[in-house]
Scaffold this active site. Sequence first.
Site, PDB file in Angstrom:
ATOM      1  N   ARG A 224       0.976  -0.889  -0.039  1.00  0.00           N
ATOM      2  CA  ARG A 224       0.363  -0.311  -0.017  1.00  0.00           C
ATOM      3  C   ARG A 224       0.768   1.215  -0.018  1.00  0.00           C
ATOM      4  O   ARG A 224       1.864   1.159   0.654  1.00  0.00           O
ATOM      5  CB  ARG A 224      -0.852   0.065   1.140  1.00  0.00           C
ATOM      6  CG  ARG A 224      -1.925  -1.281   1.170  1.00  0.00           C
ATOM      7  CD  ARG A 224      -3.443  -0.860   0.167  1.00  0.00           C
ATOM      8  NE  ARG A 224      -4.296  -1.962   0.507  1.00  0.00           N
ATOM      9  CZ  ARG A 224      -4.564  -3.130  -0.537  1.00  0.00           C
ATOM     10  NH1 ARG A 224      -2.913  -2.878  -1.121  1.00  0.00           N
ATOM     11  NH2 ARG A 224      -5.502  -3.324  -0.352  1.00  0.00           N
ATOM     12  N   HIS A 272      -1.020  -0.037 -10.037  1.00  0.00           N
ATOM     13  CA  HIS A 272      -1.441  -0.447  -8.840  1.00  0.00           C
ATOM     14  C   HIS A 272      -2.028  -1.929  -9.503  1.00  0.00           C
ATOM     15  O   HIS A 272      -3.257  -2.344  -9.146  1.00  0.00           O
ATOM     16  CB  HIS A 272      -3.213   0.486  -7.965  1.00  0.00           C
ATOM     17  CG  HIS A 272      -2.979  -0.117  -6.501  1.00  0.00           C
ATOM     18  ND1 HIS A 272      -3.590   0.519  -5.967  1.00  0.00           N
ATOM     19  CD2 HIS A 272      -3.400  -2.148  -6.425  1.00  0.00           C
ATOM     20  CE1 HIS A 272      -3.285  -0.639  -5.055  1.00  0.00           C
ATOM     21  NE2 HIS A 272      -3.247  -2.127  -5.412  1.00  0.00           N
TER      22      HIS A 272
HETATM   23  N1  LIG Z   1      -1.183  -4.195  -5.248  1.00  0.00           N
HETATM   24  C1  LIG Z   1      -1.803  -4.967  -5.332  1.00  0.00           C
HETATM   25  O1  LIG Z   1      -2.163  -4.810  -6.401  1.00  0.00           O
HETATM   26  C2  LIG Z   1      -1.826  -5.475  -3.484  1.00  0.00           C
HETATM   27  C3  LIG Z   1      -2.936  -7.002  -4.138  1.00  0.00           C
HETATM   28  C4  LIG Z   1      -3.422  -8.109  -3.007  1.00  0.00           C
HETATM   29  C5  LIG Z   1      -2.455  -7.538  -2.211  1.00  0.00           C
HETATM   30  N2  LIG Z   1      -1.501  -6.123  -1.318  1.00  0.00           N
HETATM   31  C6  LIG Z   1      -1.678  -5.519  -0.382  1.00  0.00           C
HETATM   32  O2  LIG Z   1      -0.654  -6.979   0.078  1.00  0.00           O
HETATM   33  C7  LIG Z   1      -0.624  -7.402   1.772  1.00  0.00           C
HETATM   34  C8  LIG Z   1      -0.503  -8.667   2.478  1.00  0.00           C
HETATM   35  O3  LIG Z   1      -1.152  -9.318   2.135  1.00  0.00           O
HETATM   36  P1  LIG Z   1      -1.591 -10.494   2.488  1.00  0.00           P
HETATM   37  O4  LIG Z   1      -2.079 -12.088   1.893  1.00  0.00           O
HETATM   38  O5  LIG Z   1      -0.083 -11.391   2.327  1.00  0.00           O
HETATM   39  O6  LIG Z   1      -1.108 -10.487   4.142  1.00  0.00           O
HETATM   40  P2  LIG Z   1      -1.378 -11.632   5.225  1.00  0.00           P
HETATM   41  O7  LIG Z   1      -1.208 -12.580   5.157  1.00  0.00           O
HETATM   42  O8  LIG Z   1      -2.044 -10.761   6.630  1.00  0.00           O
HETATM   43  O9  LIG Z   1       0.520 -11.120   5.943  1.00  0.00           O
HETATM   44  C9  LIG Z   1       0.758 -10.418   6.345  1.00  0.00           C
HETATM   45  C10 LIG Z   1       2.766 -10.121   7.040  1.00  0.00           C
HETATM   46  O10 LIG Z   1       2.663  -9.469   7.726  1.00  0.00           O
HETATM   47  C11 LIG Z   1       2.524  -8.912   8.732  1.00  0.00           C
HETATM   48  N3  LIG Z   1       2.632  -7.691  10.103  1.00  0.00           N
HETATM   49  C12 LIG Z   1       1.356  -6.660  10.088  1.00  0.00           C
HETATM   50  N4  LIG Z   1       1.771  -5.907  10.883  1.00  0.00           N
HETATM   51  C13 LIG Z   1       3.006  -6.633  11.329  1.00  0.00           C
HETATM   52  C14 LIG Z   1       3.402  -5.686  11.812  1.00  0.00           C
HETATM   53  N5  LIG Z   1       3.633  -5.026  12.630  1.00  0.00           N
HETATM   54  N6  LIG Z   1       4.622  -6.200  11.919  1.00  0.00           N
HETATM   55  C15 LIG Z   1       5.867  -6.942  11.642  1.00  0.00           C
HETATM   56  N7  LIG Z   1       5.287  -7.895  10.414  1.00  0.00           N
HETATM   57  C16 LIG Z   1       3.675  -6.887  10.140  1.00  0.00           C
HETATM   58  C17 LIG Z   1       2.098 -10.136   9.208  1.00  0.00           C
HETATM   59  O11 LIG Z   1       2.819 -11.125  10.349  1.00  0.00           O
HETATM   60  P3  LIG Z   1       2.289 -12.149  11.222  1.00  0.00           P
HETATM   61  O12 LIG Z   1       2.773 -13.676  10.119  1.00  0.00           O
HETATM   62  O13 LIG Z   1       2.849 -12.146  12.630  1.00  0.00           O
HETATM   63  O14 LIG Z   1       1.098 -12.178  11.438  1.00  0.00           O
HETATM   64  C18 LIG Z   1       2.424 -11.562   8.057  1.00  0.00           C
HETATM   65  O15 LIG Z   1       3.368 -11.964   8.018  1.00  0.00           O
HETATM   66  C19 LIG Z   1      -1.830  -6.197   1.745  1.00  0.00           C
HETATM   67  O16 LIG Z   1      -2.651  -6.045   2.911  1.00  0.00           O
HETATM   68  C20 LIG Z   1      -2.186  -5.517   0.920  1.00  0.00           C
HETATM   69  O17 LIG Z   1      -2.730  -4.297   0.858  1.00  0.00           O
HETATM   70  C21 LIG Z   1      -1.559  -6.035  -2.586  1.00  0.00           C
END
Ligand SMILES: NC(=O)c1ccc[n+]([C@@H]2O[C@H](COP(=O)([O-])OP(=O)(O)OC[C@H]3O[C@@H](n4cnc5c(N)ncnc54)[C@H](OP(=O)(O)O)[C@@H]3O)[C@@H](O)[C@H]2O)c1
Length: 309
Positions: A224, A272
């Site tokens: 993001r 994006h």
């Molecule tokens: N650009 C695009 O087209 C696009 C598309 C899809 C998604 N995204 C973005 O990608 C993000 C990630 O997706 P995901 O499915 O991989 O999410 P996810 O499965 O919820 O994983 C989030 C990761 O971030 C870590 N995290 C969260 N808060 C943290 C903190 N304060 N300090 C350190 N680590 C932290 C989590 O730690 P834990 O493992 O300890 O919980 C987890 O490893 C989405 O939220 C979205 O914003 C972007």
Amino acid sequence: MRILFLSTTAKPERWLEPLGAALPDDEIVVYPEVGDPATIECAIVAVPPPGVLTGLPNLCLIQSLWVGVESLLHDPTLPTDVPLARLVDPGMTETMTETVLQHVLNAHRDYEGYRAQQRAGIWRHLPQVRAQDRRVGFLGLGELGTAAARTLAELNFAVAGWSRRPKALDGIETFAGADGLHPFLARTDILVCLLPLTTETRGIIDARALAALPRDATLINVARGGHVVDDDLLAALDSGQLGRAVLDVFNTEPLPAEHPYWTHPRVVVMPHVAAETDPATATAQVVENLRRLRAGEPLRNVVDRAAGY
Ligand SMILES: NC(=O)c1ccc[n+]([C@@H]2O[C@H](COP(=O)([O-])OP(=O)(O)OC[C@H]3O[C@@H](n4cnc5c(N)ncnc54)[C@H](OP(=O)(O)O)[C@@H]3O)[C@@H](O)[C@H]2O)c1
């Protein structure tokens, strides 16, 4: 079951066919054609208009069609007593891995350097670094970060990741929590951001974080725009601390025409597009959660509202 499809972004026609085919016994209505609000038990949402969900007294599930749910959580009218599930779409995970691979390989093999040489008519070999000597680091080791990290580790890159809670992953060096951040950054040549946007992660890529990276590192932000402090990023690029940035997401989208990123020689701007949801693969997860809801089984991918993701 009556299901309300509510979106200001996702085109309903892309979803209604796969959802209708997978849920032949349910009635799917598209907002604003709600009918009797008391008959709606599930809302499938992508950036819904604020306030609508509060008016559904028998809602049992809010299923997001977005992976990131920060905009939903910022809506003060979002019902607090109804489970909110985010999307985990295997098709999107595959596409995100492809995108990360594309930008990591471009940085690793200095694609931009060769493009610049071509424009200047220069025939010159640039240094070639082996994958095992290139340190790639993932901010976020969730669904998307872990999949991309594993793929790069299989290609022999020196991969590490940072998460909120400690993790053990074969072939990937892991760091966790506030204390782990700077040691993680210090060993990272190519930094990939795949964090959710929460109060803790907003602005995490700031002057301090950028200074902790080795000089001439690369940033790839596919999470993001709010993770980045734009002025700090531009200053780090201009001082040479940061070598290049690939930005798929921005604090304001679309990126304003006058923004310096557009013309910065060491910034790649992408609109994006890192990974789009594929209704064909994502529908299965929505359907599975509805099955679990009916069977009284635990739902999948329920958002931890306190953690913000
Ligand atoms: N650009 C695009 O087209 C696009 C598309 C899809 C998604 N995204 C973005 O990608 C993000 C990630 O997706 P995901 O499915 O991989 O999410 P996810 O499965 O919820 O994983 C989030 C990761 O971030 C870590 N995290 C969260 N808060 C943290 C903190 N304060 N300090 C350190 N680590 C932290 C989590 O730690 P834990 O493992 O300890 O919980 C987890 O490893 C989405 O939220 C979205 O914003 C972007």
